[in-house]
Design an enzyme around this catalytic site. Structure first.
Site: not given
Length: 506
Positions: A229, A279, A451
């Protein structure tokens, strides 16, 4: 152009020996041919390129650069820093250097490029940007349309892609460098968690899948989860020095970086493992955050090991260095015996050859790879399941609400390629999603979309694998299917549906 001049000279000679009545059609034909050549040597605009991509995708077909002609590929290369990625090999499965004899193909292709680029005056170092260490891939700088035309006629090329072309940038007019990013924090609603010993907050979504009950059988010990990520925050102690806290013990967290933050294609210096988006921190938190005594949210597999890779700048893999960073992370995790599960809550609107090769590389090494089915943005709301979740080698996950019927979350994608779903949003309230650790110490936040659904499923898989350490990825995946709502059938939009973690670990 020399051929055109020769034809023109021959025409002028012919004018002296034929009647004027035959002049017009000859000149008209020449003008038409000349016009075609000029058009071919003028690259399509980004608007024209994206229109072709959108036309393909909106018809629910997979867009592949390999299906495009030389002019389309060359045009996108021109608008993509002139970077062309070439996957070579004897056949489509010949992507791994360890089991390949394709070095001769690579050498031949490099010779062909050298013979055409710059009139054959360039050295290999002038156009060879990179050669992948593990995969049959080279990156080259291409200027001439003739080079692309020649390469398309060569044997041994599995795909050619303009890796520097940014569909997203040209579609929206912005790089959207913050796509999926945020450093914010939120105070959790008291109805969105339950406090358990020794003081950790269990997200409400975990109870939808019987995860707390599954902890009586497994907490993920001994299993490594690789998260590819935007990296991991250095500013939250629970994901760093206090990764072993409360009921979490005997495990480790490791951080790596493969993303190069540079516009220069030859640059190879990464910008480190730390999250500069937010994120990645959220995804690692929901999968592995410790069962702490600090009143903070706990992760699904709170005793699993975490191997975090900063492979990308944001969640949209729209650039050469992002695609290369993710592929390098996949091959690195594929070669680690301590990693069983890989979680990727990132993607792209169409397939990327380099990442496809890397996914297959890790898959062939027994890794169970989970990928996000898609979270809508300003330009992907017409797309079904995104790449790489669309691959058969990955397990595609999307998010649904807690309605008493299946309903995708407000921004989640669905489709026939989805394998599992995770409840991650209160029905009718898009802001009430899954509680996670924030980027900063002592703070909390909410995160939603496919996600968080993907990272949650990766955590459940770690629970199962920890319970059955001798199992293969196929056995673990089958157990997940058997514990899901629709098994043994598969729903046309939601796959096998919601997983019951308790049933999966029993």
């Amino acid at each position: 152009m020399k051929n055109l001049n020769l034809k023109l000279a021959l025409v002028m000679v012919a004018l002296g020996v034929i009647s004027c009545s035959n002049d017009a059609p000859i000149i008209e034909n020449l003008e038409e041919e000349n016009s075609v050549v000029l058009v071919q040597r003028t690259p399509l605009t980004p608007t024209e390129i994206n229109a072709k991509i959108n036309e393909t995708i909106s018809s629910r077909e997979d867009f592949e650069w390999s299906n495009m002609d030389a002019h389309m590929i060359w045009s996108a290369t021109v608008h993509g820093d002139q970077i062309l990625t070439i996957g070579y090999g004897d056949n489509e499965n010949d992507f791994n250097k360890e089991n390949s004899n394709a070095s001769g193909i690579k050498d031949r292709l490099i010779e062909r490029i050298a013979s055409i680029e710059g009139g054959g005056q360039k050295k290999t170092s002038d156009f060879l940007i990179d050669e992948d260490e593990k995969l049959n891939i080279i990156d080259v700088k291409i200027e001439d349309l003739a080079t692309v035309q020649d390469l398309l006629s060569q044997k041994g090329i599995r795909y050619m892609e303009p890796a520097g072309y940014r569909y997203q940038l040209h579609q929206t007019g912005t790089t959207e460098s913050g796509a999926g990013c945020g450093y914010g924090s939120s105070t959790l609603n008291s109805g969105d968690y339950t406090t358990v010993a020794p003081g950790a907050k269990v997200p409400w979504t975990f109870y939808e899948h019987n995860i707390p009950s599954a902890w009586n059988y497994s907490t993920g010990s001994g299993v490594g989860i690789g998260v590819i990520d935007t990296g991991l925050t250095p500013n939250n102690s629970l994901m760093n020095g206090s990764f072993n806290d409360g009921y979490s013990s005997g495990r480790y967290v490791q951080k790596y970086g493969t993303y190069v933050d540079s516009w220069w294609p030859w640059s190879s210096r990464t910008d480190g493992p730390n999250d500069k988006c937010g994120h990645g921190t959220s995804m690692t938190s929901v999968a592995t955050a410790p069962r702490n005594n600090n009143g903070m949210p706990v992760g699904v597999a709170y005793n699993a090991n975490l191997i975090s890779y900063r492979g990308t700048k944001n969640v949209l893999l729209d650039g050469y260095h992002e695609q290369k960073g993710v592929a390098n992370a996949l091959t690195a995790l594929g070669n680690r015996s301590d990693v069983k599960v890989i979680s990727m809550s990132i993607g792209h609107i169409f397939s990327i050859g380099r990442i496809k090769d890397a996914v297959r590389y890790a898959n062939n090494r027994g890794k169970l790879i989970f990928a996000a089915g898609g979270t809508s943005t300003t330009f992907t709301n017409f797309v079904g399941v995104i790449f790489p979740a669309s691959m058969s080698e990955t397990v595609a996950v999307t998010g649904v609400t807690d309605a008493n019927y299946y309903k995708e979350c407000d921004i989640c994608h669905k489709g026939s390629q989805i394998d599992f779903t995770i409840v991650m949003q209160r029905n009718g309230n898009g802001s009430r999603t899954t509680p996670v650790l924030s980027y900063y110490n002592g703070q909390t936040d909410y995160v939603g979309g496919s996600s968080v659904a993907t990272a949650t499923t990766a955590g459940i898989a770690a629970l199962v694998w920890s319970r059955h350490p001798s199992w293969t990825k196929t056995q673990v995946l089958n157990r997940l299917k058997q514990s899901a709502d629709f098994y043994p059938n598969k729903n046309s939009q939601y796959g096998y549906g919601n997983i019951d973690a308790l049933q999966a670990v029993q």
